[in-house]
Each structure stands twice: as structure tokens, then as C-alpha cells.
Motif scaffolding. Structure first.
Motif, PDB file in Angstrom:
ATOM      1  N   ARG A   1       0.876  -1.271  -0.083  1.00 38.41           N
ATOM      2  CA  ARG A   1       0.071   0.053   0.049  1.00 38.41           C
ATOM      3  C   ARG A   1       0.926   1.389   0.010  1.00 38.41           C
ATOM      4  NH1 ARG A   1      -5.983  -0.448   2.075  1.00 38.41           N
ATOM      5  NH2 ARG A   1      -5.682   1.775   1.445  1.00 38.41           N
ATOM      6  N   ASP A   2       1.963   1.120   0.877  1.00 36.86           N
ATOM      7  CA  ASP A   2       3.095   2.408   0.781  1.00 36.86           C
ATOM      8  C   ASP A   2       3.736   2.525  -0.609  1.00 36.86           C
ATOM      9  OD1 ASP A   2       4.679   0.268   1.090  1.00 36.86           O
ATOM     10  OD2 ASP A   2       5.464   1.082   3.149  1.00 36.86           O
ATOM     11  N   GLY A   3       3.514   1.750  -1.496  1.00 36.58           N
ATOM     12  CA  GLY A   3       4.451   1.603  -2.801  1.00 36.58           C
ATOM     13  C   GLY A   3       5.622   0.988  -2.886  1.00 36.58           C
ATOM     14  N   ARG A   4       5.998   0.395  -1.556  1.00 36.96           N
ATOM     15  CA  ARG A   4       7.166  -0.454  -1.692  1.00 36.96           C
ATOM     16  C   ARG A   4       7.038  -1.664  -2.574  1.00 36.96           C
ATOM     17  NH1 ARG A   4       7.529  -3.567   2.582  1.00 36.96           N
ATOM     18  NH2 ARG A   4       5.687  -2.792   3.231  1.00 36.96           N
TER      19      ARG A   4
ATOM     20  N   ARG B   1       5.710   5.058  -6.996  1.00 36.06           N
ATOM     21  CA  ARG B   1       5.553   6.247  -7.539  1.00 36.06           C
ATOM     22  C   ARG B   1       6.685   6.990  -7.737  1.00 36.06           C
ATOM     23  NH1 ARG B   1       1.468   8.832  -5.860  1.00 36.06           N
ATOM     24  NH2 ARG B   1       0.910   7.433  -3.986  1.00 36.06           N
ATOM     25  N   GLN B   2       7.880   6.515  -7.454  1.00 38.19           N
ATOM     26  CA  GLN B   2       8.968   7.313  -7.790  1.00 38.19           C
ATOM     27  C   GLN B   2       9.497   6.973  -9.301  1.00 38.19           C
ATOM     28  OE1 GLN B   2      11.294   5.323  -4.480  1.00 38.19           O
ATOM     29  NE2 GLN B   2      12.409   7.314  -4.155  1.00 38.19           N
TER      30      GLN B   2
ATOM     31  N   MET C   1       1.077   9.803 -13.930  1.00 44.28           N
ATOM     32  CA  MET C   1       0.806   9.997 -12.616  1.00 44.28           C
ATOM     33  C   MET C   1      -0.697   9.980 -12.301  1.00 44.28           C
ATOM     34  SD  MET C   1       2.262   9.678  -9.666  1.00 44.28           S
ATOM     35  CE  MET C   1       4.068  10.125 -10.144  1.00 44.28           C
ATOM     36  N   ALA C   2      -1.342  10.608 -13.076  1.00 44.19           N
ATOM     37  CA  ALA C   2      -2.970  10.813 -12.704  1.00 44.19           C
ATOM     38  C   ALA C   2      -3.692   9.496 -13.019  1.00 44.19           C
ATOM     39  CB  ALA C   2      -3.567  11.811 -13.602  1.00 44.19           C
TER      40      ALA C   2
ATOM     41  N   GLN D   1      -3.030   1.864 -19.231  1.00 44.46           N
ATOM     42  CA  GLN D   1      -1.656   2.098 -19.837  1.00 44.46           C
ATOM     43  C   GLN D   1      -1.042   3.092 -19.034  1.00 44.46           C
ATOM     44  OE1 GLN D   1      -2.379   3.377 -23.812  1.00 44.46           O
ATOM     45  NE2 GLN D   1      -3.079   1.440 -24.252  1.00 44.46           N
ATOM     46  N   VAL D   2       0.362   2.879 -18.847  1.00 47.69           N
ATOM     47  CA  VAL D   2       1.218   3.770 -17.742  1.00 47.69           C
ATOM     48  C   VAL D   2       2.528   3.746 -18.523  1.00 47.69           C
ATOM     49  CG1 VAL D   2       1.873   1.922 -16.068  1.00 47.69           C
ATOM     50  CG2 VAL D   2       1.714   4.105 -15.306  1.00 47.69           C
ATOM     51  N   THR D   3       3.329   4.965 -18.178  1.00 48.96           N
ATOM     52  CA  THR D   3       4.686   5.053 -18.537  1.00 48.96           C
ATOM     53  C   THR D   3       5.521   4.975 -17.098  1.00 48.96           C
ATOM     54  OG1 THR D   3       4.053   6.019 -20.460  1.00 48.96           O
ATOM     55  CG2 THR D   3       6.242   6.348 -19.910  1.00 48.96           C
ATOM     56  N   LEU D   4       6.592   4.135 -17.308  1.00 52.45           N
ATOM     57  CA  LEU D   4       7.366   4.146 -16.044  1.00 52.45           C
ATOM     58  C   LEU D   4       8.724   4.485 -16.751  1.00 52.45           C
ATOM     59  CD1 LEU D   4       6.858   0.517 -14.203  1.00 52.45           C
ATOM     60  CD2 LEU D   4       5.612   2.781 -13.908  1.00 52.45           C
TER      61      LEU D   4
END
Length: 197
Positions: free
Chosen positions: A106-109, A134-135, A142-143, A162-165
Motif C-alpha cells: 500500500r505504501d508503494g514498496r 511512485r518514484q 501520474m494521474a 496504460q502507464v509509462t514508467l
């Protein structure tokens, strides 16, 4: 109790009425006294036999309990061995998949990232341990990332996202895939995501 009764009877009925040391009454009193001691010996032998029988029964019950416990331990060991083998097959499958697979808390780890994910994005295991998801989300995604994460932690499955990392070298990596949430006692604890480059 039989010893006491027989001894008392011998003393009252025979010994008390005896007039000479070796007359019939005195002899009867001695025989009854010997019989009374015989009853003590018989009582002790019967009690000892009862104790030994109880001990044998307890040993049998203990042996049966040990055997049942051994069966249960063997069954548990077999179940654990089977679970380890299943887990090893699953890890092997995920590690050798061509898709990018990861799980995040949940904290993004990042809790898990498969080989394809690590190789495509260029992060080492040590770097992944320090990263928050998130980093590495590109600002343009991000949205979409926030909206998908909110839906996941409400318990919804997200498909065709669809997302860009951002790879370690700064290169944007455009991904498409689906995700769902792992629940524990009805509480969402981690996301599971499969992306395709």
C-alpha cells in the motif's frame, strides 16, 4: 479390610477363648492369623497387577498417540513439501515470463519484481528494495497511476491500464496491462500487476 476382619475374628472368637497355648482354639487363631496375612499378600498382588495393567494400557494409549502424531507430522511435512514445490514452480514461471510482473504494498514498496521487469527497467534487487513505485512513474502517467491505485485498493480489478514508467537510465517505458489487489481478511494489502512493453 479382610485382613482386619479375619484377625479380629481370630483374636475374639479363638485366641480369647483358648486356655492352653497349643489347644485347638489357639491353633485356629494362628491359622486365621496366617490366613489374614495371606489375604494381605493376595491384596497386594492384585493391586500390583491392577497398577501394571493400567500402566500397560497407558503405554498402549501413549504409543497410539505417538503413532497418530507421527502420521499428522508426516502429513504436514508432505503438505509443506508440496507447498514449497508449488511455490518454486510459481516463482520459476514468474521469473521466466516475458511480461513485466510486480507486486507493491500500500505504501508503494515494491514487494516483488520478476526478471523481465528488472531487466527492462534496469533496476537491481538492492535498488528495488529502496524504491517506491511512485518514484518511477513518469509524470505524464501520474494521474492514471493514482486513479488505478485508488480503484485497486477499493478491491476493484483494473484492466487495460496504460502507464509509462521511467527506467533506471531515464528512458520512458510505455506499458499496458492489468492489476488486481491481494486481500487479507477483507483488507487490501498489495497490488499485483502484469504489464506488457
Amino acid at each position: 479390610v479382610h485382613f482386619l476382619l479375619l484377625s479380629a475374628f481370630g483374636q475374639v472368637a479363638f485366641a480369647a477363648l483358648s486356655t492352653h497355648p497349643f489347644d485347638a482354639l489357639a491353633l485356629g487363631a494362628r491359622l486365621l492369623k496366617g490366613g489374614a496375612y495371606g489375604l494381605v499378600v493376595v491384596g497386594l498382588l492384585l493391586s500390583t497387577d491392577r497398577v501394571f495393567r493400567r500402566d500397560r494400557q497407558a503405554q498402549r494409549a501413549l504409543a497410539e498417540a505417538h503413532a497418530a502424531l507421527r502420521v499428522e507430522v508426516d502429513a504436514r511435512e508432505a503438505s509443506q513439501r508440496q507447498a514449497r514445490e508449488t511455490e518454486a514452480r510459481l516463482v520459476d514461471f514468474l521469473e521466466n515470463a516475458n511480461d513485466l510482473v510486480h507486486s507493491a504494498a500500500r505504501d508503494g514498496r515494491i514487494l516483488y519484481a520478476n526478471r523481465a521487469w528488472r531487466e527492462r527497467l534496469g533496476y537491481s534487487d538492492a535498488e528495488i528494495d529502496r524504491l517506491r513505485l511512485r518514484q518511477i512513474v513518469h509524470p505524464s502517467s501520474m494521474a492514471t497511476f493514482e486513479e488505478a491505485t485508488t480503484r485497486l485498493f477499493r478491491g476493484e480489478a483494473v484492466s487495460q491500464v496504460q502507464v509509462t514508467l521511467v527506467a533506471r537510465d531515464g528512458t520512458p517505458v510505455h506499458l499496458s496491462g492489468s492489476a488486481n489487489c491481494r486481500m487479507e481478511d477483507g483488507v487490501p494489502v498489495a497490488t499485483r500487476t502484469i504489464f506488457r512493453d
